[in-house]
Write a protein that holds these residues in place. Structure first.
Motif: not given
Length: 190
Positions: A177-190
């Motif tokens: 999940m961390r890798r996919m978020a980083e790859t897709n530029g997804i920020v998971l915190s406000a």
């Protein structure tokens, strides 16, 4: 000698008379004070202040012999105890009359804004998409752990694998999940 006679002698200048009064009443007055404040240092301070007030009142000739000396000391101590608790309450009161006006204007004291709600909703959607993109075995363990609040032993029993395998799948799920978020530029915190 009765208390009133000792008070009269002290008022006339015999300091030994007050020493006798102090020895006669110190244990009872200290215990009385301590029973309210439950702190030796505070009780000591109030105890000393009680006898300072008694000395001052007697020396100024304002002591009224209408009651008993011990009850009078208790009344002085009681009033000082009340003053002590009032002071604590006053010290813990925060004024909003500050010049900067920012005391209560803090984000952590607010219920949240519409923007906060939208950001939280977006983060939940992004997490949901990341979970759906996981391999089935990893998604299954993650959903059981976070959404069903199951222990790793319960997960292992439900999926028919060892606890170590369940732990490993969870670890890989989080890493993926961390890798996919980083790859897709997804920020998971406000």
């Amino acid at each position: 000698m009765p208390d009133e006679a000792l008070v009269a002698e002290y008022a006339a200048g015999k300091n030994e008379a007050f020493d006798c009064l102090l020895k006669r009443h110190e244990n009872r007055i200290f215990s009385f004070i301590y029973s309210y404040v439950r702190d030796n240092d505070v009780a000591d301070d109030i105890f000393q202040e009680t006898f300072v007030k008694a000395i001052t009142t007697i020396r100024q000739g304002k002591y009224n012999e209408s009651g008993k000396f011990g009850a009078w000391l208790s009344r002085i101590a009681h009033n000082l105890i009340i003053d002590h608790f009032r002071q604590i309450k006053s010290d813990n009161t925060v004024s909003t009359d500050t010049t900067d006006g920012l005391l209560l204007n803090r984000k952590d004291l607010s219920e949240g804004t519409i923007e906060d709600s939208i950001v939280a909703s977006q983060i939940q959607d992004d997490v949901r998409k990341l979970v759906e993109a996981l391999p089935d075995s990893q998604r299954e363990v993650l959903e059981m752990r976070y959404y069903q609040d199951m222990s790793f032993k319960e997960i292992a029993d439900a999926t028919g694998v060892s606890i170590n395998t369940a732990l490993g799948r969870m670890r890989y799920a989080i890493l993926n999940m961390r890798r996919m978020a980083e790859t897709n530029g997804i920020v998971l915190s406000a």
